[in-house]
Write an enzyme that holds these catalytic residues in place. Structure first.
Site: not given
Ligand code: ARG
Length: 459
Positions: A111, A157, A278, A284, A291, A323
């Site tokens: 412990n 915003h 891509s 792309k 991300e 644990q």
């Protein structure tokens, strides 16, 4: 056959399902180095206090190094029957050095052993996070310094609000990561008390020297209450909280990089090294690293919630529930480090597009507040009236399909007759940012002040 470490009172061995739910070796083998460091300190202390002989302790300390090198070489035969790293190491030590190995566990329990090992591991992670944050902050500082006076739109915003400088925006993240860094350091200082010697829960009757083992393992002092020492996991929770807040900051920055690298913004170009393509669309270039960093908060905060719930109902002292602390913390730590390193690389490599930033800075009537302030300062209008007049000028520009500086003086004066041509001085985005010289403001001189302050702090 019953367990070789604790099977004295057992006639039968465990059911396979019992072994499957009980064994932690598959994941807690990551604590091997910490476990062996803790045992070596314990062995030295047992000899120094006369609890075991010097020769036995020497055999243990040497043997433990042999076991460590076996583990590091990948040759170590981990056994599920031996449950966890602590018993795997000790059983192997017995094979290597024989009888003295049986004396290592004197005055100690698994412990206090596991609490010590895990603390040492988490402490190492805090140190790694410290270094990674410093590196990331330096990357942000370099970006800020290069573009201390480049203008860009500031948003509220996600609508254009007022022009700011690129340097100012980068320095906002330096402040956030700087607070993460101070949280890392606070957590480290608070957790740095050694559980070893708390034994199972009540301490021990052997004349151990807890100051000695605490010092040997780099702790500031031994933990002062044995019940607390074996059942405290708030050091792990604090790590997860700190990691969660830091991951949240990383996620916000990642989100901005995703937006900024889009064709609509073009504020930044990410390097090939931190982008992907891509398989169908040849044009792309995707910000996958950003991300994935944005997503990491999910599992890191998830670990924080999971361990909090594991701990919340546990009576003192140790319960096997604890644990379950390790996999959560291991996963969160691995992913935090990965996210910090990926963000560091992305920020270091990325190109901020000064032209695109500047072109966007004036769009959306971003200097309307400067115009209202001018009406107050030069014409003496009350701010509320100035706000209204400016609103009318914005409506005029919107109807005409132009930005504020493209309104003619006649058009301006048709809204308020006292406006003169000096108004055009405040409608430019460079003048706008240069005027915001209040402490902590976006003016390049203020940005440079903060860049220099942080450079000094980070060294
Ligand atoms: N593998 C255990 C853990 O990770 C070690 C402590 C076991 N202690 C016990 N009393 N069964 O928590």
């Amino acid at each position: 056959t019953s367990n070789q470490m604790w099977g004295g009172r057992f006639a039968a061995g465990p059911d396979a399902i019992m072994e499957a739910i009980n064994a932690s070796i598959d994941f807690d083998k990551r604590l091997a180095a910490q476990d062996i460091a803790g045992s070596r300190a314990h062995a030295a202390m047992l000899a120094a206090t006369g609890i075991v002989s010097d020769s036995d302790a020497e055999a243990m300390r040497e043997g433990l190094l042999t076991v460590l090198s076996e583990i590091e070489s990948g040759a170590f035969p981990f056994s599920k029957a031996l449950e966890d790293i602590h018993m795997n190491v000790e059983a192997r030590l017995k094979e290597v050095i024989g009888e003295p190995a049986g004396r290592l566990h004197t005055g100690r329990s698994r412990n206090d052993q596991v609490a010590t090992d895990f603390k040492l591991w988490v402490r190492d992670q805090l140190d790694a996070a410290d270094a990674a944050l410093v590196a990331l902050m330096k990357a942000c500082l370099a970006q800020a310094e290069a573009g201390a006076d480049w203008v860009m739109p500031g948003f509220t915003h996600l609508q254009v609000a007022q022009p700011v400088t690129w340097g100012h925006h980068m320095m906002a993240y330096v402040e956030m990561f700087g607070r993460d860094l101070s949280r890392v350091r606070d957590a480290r200082a608070r957790m740095n008390e050694c559980p070893l010697g708390a034994a199972a829960l009540a301490g021990t009757s052997f004349p151990i020297d807890r100051e000695m083992t605490a010092k040997e393992l780099g702790f500031d002092r031994p933990a002062a209450n044995s019940l607390d020492a074996v059942s405290d996991r708030d050091f792990a929770l604090e790590f997860l909280s700190v990691a969660s807040i830091c991951a949240m900051h990383l996620s916000r920055m990642a989100e901005e990089l995703v937006i900024w690298s889009s064709a609509q913004f073009r504020f930044v170009t990410l390097s090939d090294r931190f982008s992907t393509g891509s398989s169908i669309m040849p044009q792309k270039k995707n910000p996958d690293a950003a991300e994935l960093i944005r997503a990491k908060i999910g599992r890191i905060f998830g670990a924080n919630v999971a361990l909090t719930l594991v701990m919340k109902g546990l009576p003192l002292a140790y319960s096997k529930d604890m644990q379950e602390d390790k996999e959560q913390v291991f996963d969160a730590a691995d992913n935090l480090m990965l996210a910090l390193a990926a963000m560091d690389g992305m920020v270091r490599d990325m190109t901020a597009n000064q032209g695109a930033l500047e072109a966007a800075a004036g769009a959306g009537f971003s200097t309307a507040t400067d115009l209202a302030d001018w009406l107050v300062r030069v014409l003496g209008l009350p701010f509320r009236d100035a706000h209204h007049v400016t609103g009318a000028l914005v409506a005029k520009a919107e109807a005409k399909g132009c930005d504020l500086p493209e309104l003619s003086l006649e058009e301006m004066q048709s809204v308020h007759g006292d406006i003169d041509k000096t108004v055009y001085d405040v409608l430019g985005v460079h003048n706008s940012v240069a005027s915001r010289t209040s402490y902590g403001g976006t003016a390049p001189e203020q940005v440079r002040l903060q860049v220099n302050r942080w450079k000094e702090i980070l060294g």
